[in-house]
Design a protein around this motif. Structure first.
Motif, PDB file in Angstrom:
ATOM      1  N   VAL A  33      60.111   1.708 -33.576  1.00 44.02           N
ATOM      2  CA  VAL A  33      59.086   1.150 -32.683  1.00 44.02           C
ATOM      3  C   VAL A  33      58.522  -0.124 -33.300  1.00 44.02           C
ATOM      4  O   VAL A  33      58.301  -1.130 -32.600  1.00 44.02           O
ATOM      5  N   LEU A  56      63.249   0.755 -27.404  1.00 46.09           N
ATOM      6  CA  LEU A  56      61.899   1.285 -27.542  1.00 46.09           C
ATOM      7  C   LEU A  56      61.819   2.708 -26.990  1.00 46.09           C
ATOM      8  O   LEU A  56      61.216   3.590 -27.611  1.00 46.09           O
ATOM      9  N   TYR A  59      63.449   5.091 -29.513  1.00 44.73           N
ATOM     10  CA  TYR A  59      62.619   5.314 -30.696  1.00 44.73           C
ATOM     11  C   TYR A  59      61.380   6.148 -30.381  1.00 44.73           C
ATOM     12  O   TYR A  59      60.947   6.949 -31.208  1.00 44.73           O
ATOM     13  N   ILE A  60      60.829   5.969 -29.202  1.00 44.11           N
ATOM     14  CA  ILE A  60      59.698   6.815 -28.801  1.00 44.11           C
ATOM     15  C   ILE A  60      60.176   8.260 -28.656  1.00 44.11           C
ATOM     16  O   ILE A  60      59.477   9.197 -29.031  1.00 44.11           O
TER      17      ILE A  60
END
Length: 191
Positions: A33, A56, A59-60
């Motif tokens: 992130v 993103l 990764y979240i």
């Protein structure tokens, strides 16, 4: 004596392994992130502009999914701690019968919550040699691994007055005739 140590140890080891593994994955997610944010600010170009949104999201996901697993692992460890607390309560009991009301004060919960917790620990296999009985005024009954009444009790004579008493193995009781302490510390061979 009331803990199923093998089952409890395995559950705790699995929970700790999950926590450590999830912490590592969460660290990777947070790092990713950070990379995505720096790419959005234009300071670093680890990703093409059209890849930043999907990276993103991944990764979240690296943070959320292991976070859920970590939550359940921590719950398992807390439940194991409750099993140790029950075991401590049971091992310090002299007569083998504990009112759920007394246990509820120790746990800071209602009688119903303590009974539900005990039931959960039994179903998970964390506790053994004990049961919850008498629905009107619930009590925990400890049986020291005995499966039958004959294995739990024996008739011994009071050292003070000589009267016969039915005494549970491993417990101290009072003589029903003179009130002296009657101790049955020797246990029959139990499978």
């Amino acid at each position: 004596m009331y803990l199923s140590k093998g089952r409890l140890t395995i559950s705790q080891l699995i929970a700790w392994a999950m926590i450590l593994g999830c912490a590592f994955v969460i660290f990777l997610g947070i790092s990713g992130v950070g990379l995505c944010i720096s790419a959005l600010n234009g300071s670093d170009r680890y990703f093409e502009e059209d890849e930043i949104g999907s990276a993103l999201a991944v990764y979240i996901g690296f943070i959320i999914v292991p976070g859920v697993f970590m939550f359940f692992a921590v719950r398992t460890l807390k439940l194991a701690g409750k099993a140790y607390k029950f075991n401590s309560l049971f091992e310090n009991d002299p007569d083998g019968v504990i009112s759920v009301e007394n246990a509820s004060r120790l746990f800071g919960k209602t009688v119903a919550e303590v009974a539900e917790l005990f039931d959960k620990l039994i179903k998970k296999g964390y506790l053994k040699n004990c049961s919850l009985q008498n629905p009107d005024k619930p009590v925990f009954v400890l049986n020291n691994g005995a499966e039958t009444v004959e294995e739990r009790y024996d008739i011994i004579h009071c050292p003070n007055c000589g009267a016969p008493n039915s005494v549970k193995y491993g417990f101290v009781e009072q003589c029903q005739y003179c009130g002296s302490k009657v101790n049955m510390s020797v246990k029959k061979n139990i499978r």
